[in-house]
Design a protein around this motif. Structure first.
Motif, short mmCIF file in Angstrom:
data_model
loop_
_atom_site.label_atom_id
_atom_site.label_comp_id
_atom_site.label_asym_id
_atom_site.label_seq_id
_atom_site.Cartn_x
_atom_site.Cartn_y
_atom_site.Cartn_z
N UNK A 123 7.74 46.12 -23.44
CA UNK A 123 9.09 45.37 -24.03
C UNK A 123 8.70 44.97 -25.46
N UNK A 124 9.89 44.83 -26.33
CA UNK A 124 9.55 44.23 -27.80
C UNK A 124 8.94 43.13 -27.70
N UNK A 125 9.07 42.07 -26.76
CA UNK A 125 8.48 41.03 -26.85
C UNK A 125 7.32 40.93 -25.73
N UNK A 126 6.10 40.62 -26.18
CA UNK A 126 4.96 40.60 -25.27
C UNK A 126 4.39 41.93 -25.29
N UNK A 127 4.84 43.13 -25.75
CA UNK A 127 4.22 44.27 -25.71
C UNK A 127 4.13 44.90 -24.38
N UNK A 128 2.97 45.43 -23.93
CA UNK A 128 2.50 45.99 -22.70
C UNK A 128 1.81 45.17 -21.78
N UNK A 129 2.22 44.95 -20.70
CA UNK A 129 1.31 43.80 -19.82
C UNK A 129 1.11 44.62 -18.56
N UNK A 130 -0.03 44.30 -17.80
CA UNK A 130 0.21 44.53 -16.39
C UNK A 130 -0.84 43.67 -15.79
N UNK A 131 -0.77 43.49 -14.39
CA UNK A 131 -1.45 42.67 -13.49
C UNK A 131 -1.38 43.12 -12.02
N UNK A 132 -2.63 42.92 -11.36
CA UNK A 132 -2.75 42.85 -10.10
C UNK A 132 -2.75 41.67 -9.22
N UNK A 133 -2.54 40.60 -10.01
CA UNK A 133 -2.57 39.29 -9.17
C UNK A 133 -1.46 39.16 -8.34
N UNK A 134 -1.66 39.12 -7.05
CA UNK A 134 -0.38 38.91 -5.96
C UNK A 134 0.41 37.77 -6.36
N UNK A 135 -0.06 36.61 -7.03
CA UNK A 135 0.50 35.41 -7.11
C UNK A 135 1.86 35.54 -7.98
N UNK A 136 1.82 36.60 -8.70
CA UNK A 136 3.07 36.66 -9.82
C UNK A 136 3.98 37.45 -9.00
N UNK A 137 3.97 37.86 -7.82
CA UNK A 137 5.00 38.79 -7.08
C UNK A 137 5.92 38.11 -6.70
N UNK A 138 5.88 36.59 -6.31
CA UNK A 138 6.88 35.88 -5.59
C UNK A 138 7.83 35.75 -6.42
N UNK A 139 7.32 35.31 -7.87
CA UNK A 139 8.27 35.13 -9.09
C UNK A 139 8.98 36.35 -9.49
N UNK A 140 8.46 37.50 -9.59
CA UNK A 140 8.89 38.82 -9.83
C UNK A 140 10.27 39.09 -8.68
N UNK A 141 9.82 39.01 -7.50
CA UNK A 141 10.74 39.17 -6.58
C UNK A 141 11.89 38.47 -6.60
N UNK A 142 11.93 36.85 -7.00
CA UNK A 142 12.88 36.33 -7.03
C UNK A 142 13.72 36.50 -8.07
N UNK A 143 13.27 37.14 -9.11
CA UNK A 143 13.91 37.54 -10.46
C UNK A 143 14.91 39.06 -9.83
N UNK A 144 14.32 39.70 -9.00
CA UNK A 144 14.78 41.09 -8.63
C UNK A 144 15.97 41.14 -7.43
N UNK A 145 15.70 40.11 -6.53
CA UNK A 145 16.21 40.12 -5.26
C UNK A 145 17.53 39.60 -5.49
N UNK A 146 17.82 38.64 -6.13
CA UNK A 146 19.44 38.31 -6.45
C UNK A 146 20.23 39.57 -6.91
N UNK A 147 19.68 40.12 -7.92
CA UNK A 147 20.43 41.00 -8.66
C UNK A 147 20.59 42.30 -7.68
N UNK A 148 19.71 42.53 -6.99
CA UNK A 148 20.14 43.61 -5.86
C UNK A 148 21.02 43.05 -4.66
N UNK A 149 20.97 41.81 -4.32
CA UNK A 149 22.04 41.28 -3.44
C UNK A 149 23.46 41.23 -3.79
N UNK A 150 23.33 40.87 -5.04
CA UNK A 150 24.87 40.68 -5.49
C UNK A 150 25.31 42.09 -6.12
N UNK A 151 24.84 43.09 -6.27
CA UNK A 151 25.31 44.43 -6.34
C UNK A 151 25.47 45.45 -5.71
#
Length: 466
Positions: free
Chosen positions: A148-176
């Motif tokens: 992304x323009x802000x933050x550049x390139x980032x990656x992670x193998x940490x499973x702890x971040x996935x719950x937060x990522x899932x919350x971001x994506x799941x409502x978008x999928x459920x609503x559309x």
């Protein structure tokens, strides 16, 4: 389905980049250039593809890949064993049209449908619209990356971040797309985020460093070509484009239903005679070919739309997989028309920079169009070689007799009255290769035989032995 969301708790402004940047806050956060970011993204895609290829889907359940704005992989093994989910930039009108298709007929990545994936929309005012991201869940590891323009390139193998990522994506999928979301929710529960073995993380880093393309190539290969190189079409084409998009959608829906029914019948083929199985397989093959043709026409119409703003994402692409999947299909199609098709490949095939799924579609469509035009008994030769920093693919024919007559329909299509087939005209096909980072040249020899030459930029110094 339980999907009770409070709008004031959705944190719409949060992005994949902000989550990973927070998770990696102890790392060096110096800004990098756009070209460096592209280079890291391409290297990570190539490394991740190798990791997924190394998994054994026969011994383990495969996994799920969520990405935006396009599918990440065209590898046959990944396509067959990993459910790909794509978050694609769309308008509200496009979403309204797509939701009219029959529920329960969603393609769940059937093994015979190349590059099949589930699609969810991202609207223009969504912060995720500005990001390229990829999330992978397997029984052995969980992985997330973003550019992304802000933050550049980032990656992670940490499973702890996935719950937060899932919350971001799941409502978008459920609503559309609530029906498709049920499938994804089940897969998410099946492949709960896990911490990887440290050796796997080390292997990813080594593969990524080895897969980084040359900086000169990244600088010289923007995601889209200058508009002036594109073959122009008339400005009054919008009504024709809208009609084509509607028709291809309406044709594809019943074909998908028929294909689903054939798959259900073939699961019980031990109760059927060999002759019946053969006929069902023929129906399935015809459905697959027509669906691919309709998808290609729809994609071409989308790219020709004057208001179209979705860029084609170009990444290092394995030609070995495209030819491995494509050659048997091209030869089978040619044999049905009594045309002999031969493919001459070099000892090693380099990577090219392109969109893998779209390149496969466009290349297959061009070769099918080429063979359909020829009289029975013709010969087609495809010769692949390198020319400087480009890959050169030349398609030429030798035939006796008159070619099939062709008639232009509108500004995008060609119709063959003799065979009843529709295909994209050559100006539109040239635009498709242009969007893929390459170019198509067409010339005619004195004998009247056509020669198509395709040029694609080489990706990096990785070669795969064929």
């Amino acid at each position: 389905m339980n999907a009770n969301f409070e709008l004031d708790q959705l944190e719409i402004s949060k992005t994949i980049s902000s989550v990973l940047r927070h998770a990696n806050e102890d790392c060096d956060d110096q800004p990098i250039s756009v070209n460096q970011r592209r280079r890291q993204w391409r290297g990570a895609i190539a490394a991740l593809e190798r990791l997924l290829q190394d998994q054994d889907p026969q011994k383990h359940s495969a996994g799920m890949v969520l990405s935006s704005p396009s599918p990440m992989f065209c590898d046959r093994q990944i396509s067959e064993h990993y459910q790909q989910v794509v978050f694609a930039p769309k308008s509200l009108q496009e979403v309204a049209i797509s939701t009219l298709q029959l529920t329960g007929i969603v393609e769940d990545c059937p093994s015979t449908a190349t590059h099949s994936f589930l699609e969810f929309p991202i609207f223009a005012n969504d912060p995720l619209h500005q990001e390229r991201f990829c999330l992978v869940l397997t029984p052995q590891f969980s992985f997330a990356m973003v550019s992304a323009d802000e933050g550049g390139f980032q990656f992670s193998f940490d499973p702890a971040v996935f719950n937060e990522l899932w919350q971001m994506l799941r409502w978008r999928m459920a609503l559309t797309q609530p029906f498709q979301f049920q499938t994804i929710q089940q897969l998410w529960r099946q492949f709960a985020p896990v911490a990887p073995d440290y050796r796997l993380v080390s292997r990813f880093s080594q593969l990524m460093l080895r897969s980084l393309p040359d900086m000169n190539l990244v600088t010289a290969t923007p995601k889209t070509k200058p508009v002036k190189e594109k073959v122009s079409v008339s400005r009054d084409i919008q009504p024709e484009l809208e009609l084509l998009q509607a028709l291809t959608h309406e044709i594809r829906t019943p074909l998908t239903t028929i294909r689903t029914m054939t798959k259900l019948l073939l699961k019980k083929k031990k109760h059927l005679t060999g002759d019946i199985v053969k006929r069902i397989e023929t129906i399935e093959q015809e459905c697959n070919e027509q669906i691919r043709r309709m998808e290609l026409i729809f994609r071409a119409a989308e790219l020709e739309t004057p208001s179209h703003c979705r860029e084609v994402q170009l990444i290092p692409t394995s030609l070995e997989q495209i030819f491995y999947n494509g050659i048997p299909l091209w030869q089978k199609q040619a044999q049905r028309r009594n045309v002999d098709l031969q493919v001459i490949l070099p000892q090693t095939l380099p990577h090219v920079v392109s969109d893998p799924a779209m390149l496969d579609q466009v290349l297959s469509g061009l070769i099918e169009t080429f063979t359909r035009r020829l009289p029975s008994g013709s010969e087609v030769q495809i010769h692949v070689s390198t020319a400087g920093n480009q890959l050169k693919l030349e398609v030429q024919s030798q035939g006796i007799g008159q070619k099939c007559l062709e008639k232009a329909i509108g500004q995008l299509l060609i119709f063959q009255p003799e065979t009843g087939s529709l295909s994209l005209n050559f100006n539109v096909t040239k635009n498709l290769f242009h969007a893929l980072g390459g170019k198509l040249r067409i010339r005619q020899r004195p004998s009247g035989d056509d020669v198509f030459t395709i040029f694609l930029p080489l990706g990096n110094n990785i070669s795969l032995t064929v």
